[in-house]
Design a protein around this motif. Sequence first.
Motif, PDB file in Angstrom:
ATOM      1  N   GLU A  72     -21.474  -4.906 -22.660  1.00 59.30           N
ATOM      2  CA  GLU A  72     -22.744  -5.093 -23.174  1.00 59.30           C
ATOM      3  C   GLU A  72     -23.108  -6.724 -23.133  1.00 59.30           C
ATOM      4  OE1 GLU A  72     -23.479  -2.913 -26.734  1.00 59.30           O
ATOM      5  OE2 GLU A  72     -22.909  -1.017 -26.140  1.00 59.30           O
ATOM      6  N   THR A  73     -22.009  -7.268 -23.571  1.00 53.98           N
ATOM      7  CA  THR A  73     -22.382  -8.670 -23.483  1.00 53.98           C
ATOM      8  C   THR A  73     -22.636  -9.287 -21.963  1.00 53.98           C
ATOM      9  OG1 THR A  73     -20.652  -8.831 -25.281  1.00 53.98           O
ATOM     10  CG2 THR A  73     -21.445 -11.055 -24.182  1.00 53.98           C
ATOM     11  N   ASP A 253     -16.958 -17.866 -21.903  1.00 49.65           N
ATOM     12  CA  ASP A 253     -15.802 -17.103 -21.612  1.00 49.65           C
ATOM     13  C   ASP A 253     -15.954 -15.681 -22.119  1.00 49.65           C
ATOM     14  OD1 ASP A 253     -13.484 -15.899 -21.163  1.00 49.65           O
ATOM     15  OD2 ASP A 253     -12.330 -17.489 -21.267  1.00 49.65           O
ATOM     16  N   ILE A 254     -16.476 -14.633 -21.518  1.00 50.76           N
ATOM     17  CA  ILE A 254     -16.962 -13.429 -22.143  1.00 50.76           C
ATOM     18  C   ILE A 254     -15.650 -12.826 -22.748  1.00 50.76           C
ATOM     19  CG2 ILE A 254     -17.906 -11.050 -21.407  1.00 50.76           C
ATOM     20  CD1 ILE A 254     -20.016 -12.165 -20.284  1.00 50.76           C
ATOM     21  N   GLU A 255     -14.460 -12.680 -21.693  1.00 51.81           N
ATOM     22  CA  GLU A 255     -13.446 -12.073 -22.327  1.00 51.81           C
ATOM     23  C   GLU A 255     -12.906 -12.689 -23.721  1.00 51.81           C
ATOM     24  OE1 GLU A 255      -9.960 -11.533 -19.703  1.00 51.81           O
ATOM     25  OE2 GLU A 255      -9.744  -9.876 -20.600  1.00 51.81           O
ATOM     26  N   LYS A 256     -12.601 -13.993 -23.500  1.00 49.76           N
ATOM     27  CA  LYS A 256     -12.091 -14.809 -24.686  1.00 49.76           C
ATOM     28  C   LYS A 256     -13.084 -14.389 -26.064  1.00 49.76           C
ATOM     29  CE  LYS A 256     -10.974 -19.205 -25.728  1.00 49.76           C
ATOM     30  NZ  LYS A 256     -10.865 -20.604 -24.931  1.00 49.76           N
ATOM     31  N   GLU A 421     -19.926 -10.930 -13.075  1.00 46.48           N
ATOM     32  CA  GLU A 421     -20.540 -11.681 -13.955  1.00 46.48           C
ATOM     33  C   GLU A 421     -19.604 -12.269 -15.188  1.00 46.48           C
ATOM     34  OE1 GLU A 421     -23.577 -12.545 -14.670  1.00 46.48           O
ATOM     35  OE2 GLU A 421     -23.462 -13.590 -16.516  1.00 46.48           O
ATOM     36  N   ILE A 422     -18.621 -11.451 -15.402  1.00 50.07           N
ATOM     37  CA  ILE A 422     -17.577 -11.902 -16.403  1.00 50.07           C
ATOM     38  C   ILE A 422     -16.559 -13.254 -15.545  1.00 50.07           C
ATOM     39  CG2 ILE A 422     -15.558 -11.254 -17.625  1.00 50.07           C
ATOM     40  CD1 ILE A 422     -16.799  -8.598 -17.979  1.00 50.07           C
TER      41      ILE A 422
END
Length: 447
Positions: A72-73, A253-256, A421-422
């Motif tokens: 979603e982000t 950083d989307i994952e972090k 994207e990520i």
Amino acid sequence: DVVTLTEKTGTKDSRSSFTGSFGYVMATAASAVGLGNIWRFPYLAARYGGGIFLIVYLVLVVTFGHAMLMSETALGRMTRKSPVGAFQSFGNSLPLRFGGWINAIIPMLIVPYYAFIGGWIIKYLYEYFAGNTVALAGDNYFTDFITSFSSAEICFIIFTVLTFLVVLLGVGNGVEKASKVLMPILILLAIVIVVYTIAQPGALEGVRYFLIPNFRKFSWMTLVAAMGQMFYSLSIAMGVLYTYGSYLKKDGDIEKTSRLVEGFDTGVSMLAGLMIIPAVFAFSGGSEDSIQSGPFLMFVTIPKVFENMGLVDIPGIVFFLMVLFAALTSSISMMESGVSTFMDQTGWSRGKCSVLMGMIMLLLGTACALGYSVWSSVQPLGMSILDLFDFLTNSILMPIAALSTCLLIIKKAGIRTVVEEIRSSSRFRSQRTYTFLYGTYPPSYCL
Ligand code: PHE
């Protein structure tokens, strides 16, 4: 192609944004940490097997929760739009419009009743400040209060105005600043309460009850309950993460950041469990029955516990202040999501859209207030108006919204686009799990 997609949607860089990753994490964690953590999580854990519920919940958070949070982000950041615009960036067909609106409408339907409950917190806080601890612990206090239209309505309006003012200030100055200040205070207050409760005689029994797996209580319902709680608690499938993702800078950083949000949210849930269950054990004779769900736990059982502690009003003030911050920041995120949708769809100013969203809140929230007083005989589907909103959003709309996002990724956007994207701003450490969870993506890509 992400770049062309961004250009095609006519995205301008004038969109407001969080000042940095820390602001984003704080605002998103502030959205996630709410009443769900404080009154729902401890009760579910107690009911569905203590430690075993915790394990199931944790596994779900780091797998499905993590994947949905990132998706979603990423979709929000990629399209620079709140849910309706984000879905329509991939086409204008009916299913896409439906998917966008269903995600956008959920926070608009939750925030009125959430703010109505927020009003109860304000009332309790006021009473604790006024030194009325004993009255609050009375058997009928809560019921008398919520059935008296005028005082419940006034408190609801105060809570709504507070939310409105923060949203009116905008993303950086309002939402982000408020979250950066309120979240650390909330954690601090939570730790103080946990240390205090665990030190009480008899409390360790409750700690054991909360942490040790009880396999007798394990059933498939444990899984269902943990899954529902995960969605609600992480604010997944409610449009909020699209909106906040759209305010995230391209180098975030989307994952972090997602991991940090999950950590924060789960951490606060654990703290809530460690304060509420031991407190009930230590001060209410430790029976399982006293750990009730929802409002009763927080507005009836807990005040009795505080009264038994005999420390007059201090624990009540500290506890309800923490709950107020948690509820306020969640309510801010939902209202912001609504305002952002209106701004994207109409091109109107933030001020105008905030007023519109404020009116919706006042209207629907007042319906909830009336539902407990003059309209108490109106029982749609056999429940109160507040319960109806809760049921509609949590049990019907949210699963559809979650499914819409999955379908958007698999059928329209393509898992590859989201992964790109990520990856465009950081390493994607859990990419294999992510693509595995979304299934159809060719595993060869990960190699
Ligand atoms: N996640 C919040 C909680 O745990 C509730 C919430 C729902 C927040 C919807 C935002 C959107 O209470």
